[in-house]
Design a protein around this motif. Structure first.
Motif, PDB file in Angstrom:
ATOM      1  N   ALA A 136      25.950 -13.009  22.505  1.00 21.75           N
ATOM      2  CA  ALA A 136      25.272 -12.168  21.512  1.00 21.75           C
ATOM      3  C   ALA A 136      26.076 -12.120  20.212  1.00 21.75           C
ATOM      4  CB  ALA A 136      25.068 -10.764  22.063  1.00 21.75           C
ATOM      5  N   PHE A 137      27.409 -12.071  20.335  1.00 23.19           N
ATOM      6  CA  PHE A 137      28.256 -11.979  19.151  1.00 23.19           C
ATOM      7  C   PHE A 137      28.307 -13.286  18.366  1.00 23.19           C
ATOM      8  CE2 PHE A 137      31.122  -8.398  20.982  1.00 23.19           C
ATOM      9  CZ  PHE A 137      30.161  -7.470  20.596  1.00 23.19           C
ATOM     10  N   LEU A 138      28.026 -14.404  19.036  1.00 24.21           N
ATOM     11  CA  LEU A 138      28.147 -15.699  18.379  1.00 24.21           C
ATOM     12  C   LEU A 138      27.277 -15.780  17.131  1.00 24.21           C
ATOM     13  CD1 LEU A 138      29.465 -18.480  18.552  1.00 24.21           C
ATOM     14  CD2 LEU A 138      27.508 -19.258  19.910  1.00 24.21           C
ATOM     15  N   VAL A 151      28.747  -6.174   8.293  1.00 22.45           N
ATOM     16  CA  VAL A 151      27.365  -5.860   7.913  1.00 22.45           C
ATOM     17  C   VAL A 151      26.403  -6.298   9.015  1.00 22.45           C
ATOM     18  CG1 VAL A 151      25.521  -6.353   6.251  1.00 22.45           C
ATOM     19  CG2 VAL A 151      27.859  -5.975   5.439  1.00 22.45           C
ATOM     20  N   ARG A 152      26.598  -7.507   9.525  1.00 20.04           N
ATOM     21  CA  ARG A 152      25.719  -8.024  10.581  1.00 20.04           C
ATOM     22  C   ARG A 152      25.854  -7.195  11.862  1.00 20.04           C
ATOM     23  NH1 ARG A 152      26.670 -14.610  10.419  1.00 20.04           N
ATOM     24  NH2 ARG A 152      26.079 -14.964   8.243  1.00 20.04           N
ATOM     25  N   ALA A 168      12.599  -6.751   8.676  1.00 21.61           N
ATOM     26  CA  ALA A 168      12.851  -7.848   7.729  1.00 21.61           C
ATOM     27  C   ALA A 168      13.219  -7.299   6.351  1.00 21.61           C
ATOM     28  CB  ALA A 168      11.620  -8.748   7.630  1.00 21.61           C
ATOM     29  N   ASP A 169      12.527  -6.248   5.921  1.00 23.09           N
ATOM     30  CA  ASP A 169      12.835  -5.647   4.621  1.00 23.09           C
ATOM     31  C   ASP A 169      14.240  -5.038   4.616  1.00 23.09           C
ATOM     32  OD1 ASP A 169      10.351  -6.348   3.668  1.00 23.09           O
ATOM     33  OD2 ASP A 169       9.452  -4.361   3.978  1.00 23.09           O
ATOM     34  N   GLN A 170      14.618  -4.399   5.720  1.00 26.89           N
ATOM     35  CA  GLN A 170      15.954  -3.795   5.804  1.00 26.89           C
ATOM     36  C   GLN A 170      17.040  -4.870   5.812  1.00 26.89           C
ATOM     37  OE1 GLN A 170      14.903  -1.680   9.317  1.00 26.89           O
ATOM     38  NE2 GLN A 170      14.434   0.233   8.267  1.00 26.89           N
ATOM     39  N   CYS A 171      16.763  -6.013   6.457  1.00 24.52           N
ATOM     40  CA  CYS A 171      17.704  -7.136   6.408  1.00 24.52           C
ATOM     41  C   CYS A 171      17.842  -7.644   4.979  1.00 24.52           C
ATOM     42  CB  CYS A 171      17.220  -8.271   7.306  1.00 24.52           C
ATOM     43  SG  CYS A 171      17.501  -8.014   9.064  1.00 24.52           S
ATOM     44  N   SER A 172      16.713  -7.760   4.292  1.00 24.68           N
ATOM     45  CA  SER A 172      16.739  -8.226   2.904  1.00 24.68           C
ATOM     46  C   SER A 172      17.554  -7.288   2.026  1.00 24.68           C
ATOM     47  CB  SER A 172      15.305  -8.344   2.375  1.00 24.68           C
ATOM     48  OG  SER A 172      15.298  -8.782   1.038  1.00 24.68           O
ATOM     49  N   ASP A 173      17.368  -5.985   2.225  1.00 30.93           N
ATOM     50  CA  ASP A 173      18.136  -5.004   1.453  1.00 30.93           C
ATOM     51  C   ASP A 173      19.635  -5.132   1.722  1.00 30.93           C
ATOM     52  OD1 ASP A 173      15.772  -4.029   0.439  1.00 30.93           O
ATOM     53  OD2 ASP A 173      15.662  -2.319   1.817  1.00 30.93           O
ATOM     54  N   PRO A 178      18.038 -11.652   9.867  1.00 29.80           N
ATOM     55  CA  PRO A 178      18.168 -10.880  11.109  1.00 29.80           C
ATOM     56  C   PRO A 178      19.319 -11.425  11.946  1.00 29.80           C
ATOM     57  CG  PRO A 178      15.858 -11.304  10.652  1.00 29.80           C
ATOM     58  CD  PRO A 178      16.640 -12.089   9.629  1.00 29.80           C
ATOM     59  N   PRO A 179      20.335 -10.611  12.257  1.00 27.37           N
ATOM     60  CA  PRO A 179      21.527 -11.119  12.940  1.00 27.37           C
ATOM     61  C   PRO A 179      21.355 -11.310  14.441  1.00 27.37           C
ATOM     62  CG  PRO A 179      21.774  -8.789  12.478  1.00 27.37           C
ATOM     63  CD  PRO A 179      20.473  -9.206  11.856  1.00 27.37           C
ATOM     64  N   VAL A 180      20.333 -10.705  15.020  1.00 32.78           N
ATOM     65  CA  VAL A 180      20.033 -10.857  16.448  1.00 32.78           C
ATOM     66  C   VAL A 180      18.522 -11.014  16.599  1.00 32.78           C
ATOM     67  CG1 VAL A 180      22.030  -9.493  17.199  1.00 32.78           C
ATOM     68  CG2 VAL A 180      19.837  -8.358  16.810  1.00 32.78           C
TER      69      VAL A 180
END
Length: 387
Positions: A136-138, A151-152, A168-173, A178-180
């Motif tokens: 998961a951490f990879l 951050v991720r 998706a919007d929160q990732c963009s901000d 998306p990290p996972v």
């Protein structure tokens, strides 16, 4: 840890692993043709672990016991006083919240060659949790600077579920992809396919069974009953008792489209979100209090938090661990020693676990979160007086 302790620990984790695999196979037996073979295979493993001093159990007898009794009733000499003996594997005909909370942290590999379950069993049922955790951490680490990693890593802890477009919007901000992986809401997390509730503590979807709703991580103490309202209003929750925190509001389930309801997968929730809540809480309590500096997940998670006061030439590096069994944790650390020499346990794990773990790991210092707060407060006061 003595050789005898190590042998008993291995028997214990093998028994937990076999019963969880059996429990999962039983849960999906109507959808998965290979499940019955797994039930038979794991019944054989359990009988082998229990030994000739126990009467051999049939698959039906073992399923019945796993549904009605904790593991220590099945094998009292294997578990003795270990908290993992309190795990009941099956509940409502499905894997229990005990497994999600604590049992999954004690999985070991049972069958190396010819393991037919690997084609369809989820990896968390047969791989040690640190391997699942590392997988998961990879994705969090690939191409990331230390700042990017933080951050991720924070993102799924703070946004474990929601609408796909909003995620998706929160990732963009946040300036990240998306990290996972986010997957559609599992059916057991929805009420009549229409509503879901986030746990007030971890914000992951709570489990629904009939009119009962609760977080699968029992120490979050989020358990409710559904009370329906008239007039087409969303149902509301009633806390189980006065120790349970205020109930969350119902959220609509969207099955598809840009508003599709999604959440992080189980391993990410259990191995990143759940411990991350404690880590973030500790970090936020002390960040921004000069002359104290606080680093979260330094060197891409070489350890969890570093506290430092340069003018006192003082630093404290910690690794926070939240598992039920001190012996299982000691085994894991023996296999993979920690960079930080101070292990911190959440306060809810209690002083008994701290004392046991300290005995098992004499080369480490074992503290509770409360102890860390007291130490940091004292050092911060000392530094301010010296100014």
């Amino acid at each position: 840890m003595t050789v005898l302790d190590a042998v008993m620990s291995r028997r214990r984790t093998m028994l937990i692993s076999a019963t969880i695999r059996l429990g999962y196979a039983w849960m999906v037996r109507r959808q998965e043709a290979r499940a019955w073979r797994e039930v038979m295979s794991m019944t054989g493993v359990v009988n082998s672990i229990l030994g000739t001093g126990h009467e051999a159990l049939t698959p039906a007898e073992l399923v019945d016991q796993l549904s009605r009794h904790p593991l220590r009733r099945i094998a009292p000499e294997v578990f003795e006083d270990d908290p993992l003996g309190r795990v009941t594997v099956l509940e409502w005909g499905e894997i229990s919240d005990d497994v999600y909370s604590d049992g999954c942290s004690a999985i070991v590999e049972l069958l190396e060659k010819g393991d037919r379950g690997r084609g369809w069993l989820p990896t968390w049922t047969w791989l040690q949790h640190e391997i699942i955790e590392n997988e998961a951490f990879l994705g969090l680490k690939v191409g990331a600077s230390d700042m990017d990693y933080v951050v991720r890593r924070r993102f799924p802890i703070e946004h474990p579920a929601g609408e796909r477009e909003a995620i998706a919007d929160q990732c963009s901000d946040a300036g990240i992809l998306p990290p996972v992986r986010y997957v559609p809401l599992p059916p057991d997390r929805a009420y009549q396919g229409c509503y879901w509730w986030p746990c007030p503590e971890c914000r992951w979807p709570m489990r629904v069974n009939g009119t009962a709703v609760r977080c699968s991580y029992r120490t979050h103490n989020a358990a409710y009953a559904i009370r329906s309202l008239n007039g087409g209003q969303p149902p509301k929750l009633r806390p189980r008792d006065d120790t349970v925190r205020r109930q969350p509001a119902a959220k609509n389930v969207y099955a598809e489209g840009p508003r599709q309801t999604v959440c992080v997968e189980f391993p990410v929730w259990r191995y990143i979100v759940v411990p991350g809540i404690e880590e973030l809480r500790l970090y936020k309590r002390w960040d921004g209090k000069p002359p104290l500096s606080v680093e979260l997940w330094p060197r891409q998670d070489a350890y969890d938090i570093k506290f430092a006061i340069d003018e006192l030439d003082w630093a404290l590096t910690i690794d926070l661990k939240d598992v039920a069994s001190a012996s299982a944790l000691a085994d894991e650390i023996a296999r993979k020693p920690l960079v930080a020499k101070t292990i911190v346990l959440p306060d809810h794990r209690g002083m008994a676990q701290r004392a046991e773990l300290q005995d098992l790991l004499p080369d480490y210092t074992v503290l509770m979160v409360e102890d860390v707060n007291r130490i940091v407060k004292k050092k911060l006061a000392e530094a301010r007086r010296a100014r």
